[in-house]
Design a protein around this motif. Structure first.
Motif, short mmCIF file in Angstrom:
data_model
loop_
_atom_site.label_atom_id
_atom_site.label_comp_id
_atom_site.label_asym_id
_atom_site.label_seq_id
_atom_site.Cartn_x
_atom_site.Cartn_y
_atom_site.Cartn_z
N TYR A 105 -27.75 -5.03 -34.22
CA TYR A 105 -28.77 -4.08 -34.33
C TYR A 105 -29.24 -4.26 -35.87
CZ TYR A 105 -26.45 -1.85 -30.51
OH TYR A 105 -25.96 -1.39 -29.39
N ALA A 106 -30.98 -4.22 -35.77
CA ALA A 106 -31.43 -4.10 -36.94
C ALA A 106 -32.14 -2.92 -37.41
CB ALA A 106 -32.48 -5.08 -36.89
N PRO A 107 -32.02 -2.36 -38.41
CA PRO A 107 -32.77 -0.77 -38.85
C PRO A 107 -34.19 -1.01 -38.44
CG PRO A 107 -31.95 -2.18 -40.94
CD PRO A 107 -31.54 -3.03 -39.64
N ALA A 108 -34.77 0.28 -38.18
CA ALA A 108 -36.16 0.63 -37.73
C ALA A 108 -36.58 1.59 -38.49
CB ALA A 108 -36.28 0.61 -36.21
N ASP A 109 -36.15 2.36 -38.44
CA ASP A 109 -36.14 3.90 -39.29
C ASP A 109 -35.05 4.48 -39.30
OD1 ASP A 109 -37.94 5.74 -40.55
OD2 ASP A 109 -38.85 6.34 -38.86
N ARG A 110 -35.00 5.74 -40.09
CA ARG A 110 -33.96 6.58 -40.30
C ARG A 110 -33.18 6.90 -38.85
NH1 ARG A 110 -34.03 11.54 -44.04
NH2 ARG A 110 -31.89 12.38 -43.56
N GLY A 111 -31.98 6.36 -38.89
CA GLY A 111 -31.46 6.60 -37.43
C GLY A 111 -31.93 6.00 -36.35
N LEU A 112 -32.84 5.28 -36.39
CA LEU A 112 -33.33 4.41 -35.24
C LEU A 112 -33.08 2.81 -35.47
CD1 LEU A 112 -36.68 6.21 -34.59
CD2 LEU A 112 -34.54 6.52 -33.24
N TRP A 113 -32.86 2.28 -34.28
CA TRP A 113 -32.19 0.87 -34.63
C TRP A 113 -33.15 -0.25 -33.29
CZ3 TRP A 113 -28.99 -0.33 -38.43
CH2 TRP A 113 -28.47 0.79 -39.02
N HIS A 114 -33.24 -1.09 -33.79
CA HIS A 114 -33.65 -2.29 -32.61
C HIS A 114 -32.26 -3.00 -32.28
CE1 HIS A 114 -38.02 -2.34 -33.39
NE2 HIS A 114 -37.90 -2.17 -34.95
N THR A 115 -32.28 -3.18 -30.89
CA THR A 115 -31.20 -3.75 -30.30
C THR A 115 -31.71 -5.14 -30.35
OG1 THR A 115 -30.63 -1.96 -29.13
CG2 THR A 115 -29.66 -4.14 -28.59
N LEU A 116 -30.62 -6.06 -30.87
CA LEU A 116 -30.87 -7.46 -30.81
C LEU A 116 -29.85 -8.14 -29.56
CD1 LEU A 116 -31.26 -8.23 -34.60
CD2 LEU A 116 -33.06 -8.10 -32.99
N ARG A 117 -30.68 -8.94 -28.74
CA ARG A 117 -29.65 -9.56 -27.90
C ARG A 117 -29.74 -11.06 -28.04
NH1 ARG A 117 -27.16 -5.39 -25.74
NH2 ARG A 117 -28.50 -3.72 -24.81
N PRO A 118 -28.72 -11.67 -27.55
CA PRO A 118 -28.67 -13.27 -27.54
C PRO A 118 -29.58 -13.95 -26.61
CG PRO A 118 -26.42 -12.49 -26.89
CD PRO A 118 -27.13 -11.37 -27.24
N ILE A 119 -30.09 -14.65 -26.87
CA ILE A 119 -31.04 -15.41 -26.07
C ILE A 119 -30.16 -16.51 -25.50
CG2 ILE A 119 -33.35 -17.02 -25.56
CD1 ILE A 119 -34.28 -15.55 -28.36
N PRO A 120 -30.10 -16.68 -24.07
CA PRO A 120 -29.27 -17.68 -23.52
C PRO A 120 -29.86 -19.01 -23.67
CG PRO A 120 -30.20 -16.08 -21.64
CD PRO A 120 -30.78 -15.79 -23.14
#
Length: 120
Positions: A105-120
């Motif tokens: 996860y990467a921070p987006a805003d207070r309490g909100l996160w971007h989910t990062l998934r591996p690229i196959p």
């Protein structure tokens, strides 16, 4: 005197038109609606940019490329721990997980996160 179709006639005509308009007209390979709604795509689709050499939402972390989801998740910070940085962006993983990570996860805003998934 001119005759017109009344309310019942109009309803019946619309019903027949709807039934005929919604029928399968011979398309090959149709699948049931339930299966189509829950279908997993065989290949992931990524937005690519020629200038960067990879997608604008793609970062490098742990010797893999990761892509950020467009959807933000609300996750309490106490459930995440820092695990490094991806191209200068701090990344976090759930406290109960160990490498190799299935998602980070990467921070987006207070309490909100971007989910990062591996690229196959």
């Amino acid at each position: 005197m001119r005759r017109t179709i009344g309310g019942r006639g109009t309803a019946a005509l619309l019903l027949v038109g709807a039934v005929l308009g919604c029928r399968d007209v011979g398309l090959q390979g149709n699948i049931p609606l339930q299966e189509a709604e829950n279908r997993q795509y065989r290949y992931a689709t990524y937005e690519m940019t020629e200038a960067a050499g990879h997608g604008a939402n793609v970062v490098r972390f742990d010797a893999r490329n990761w892509m950020a989801s467009a959807v933000l998740e609300r996750i309490p910070e106490r459930l995440l721990r820092p695990v490094g940085d991806a191209d200068g962006t701090p990344v976090f993983a759930p406290v109960w997980t160990e490498p190799p990570y299935a998602s980070i996860y990467a921070p987006a805003d207070r309490g909100l996160w971007h989910t990062l998934r591996p690229i196959p």
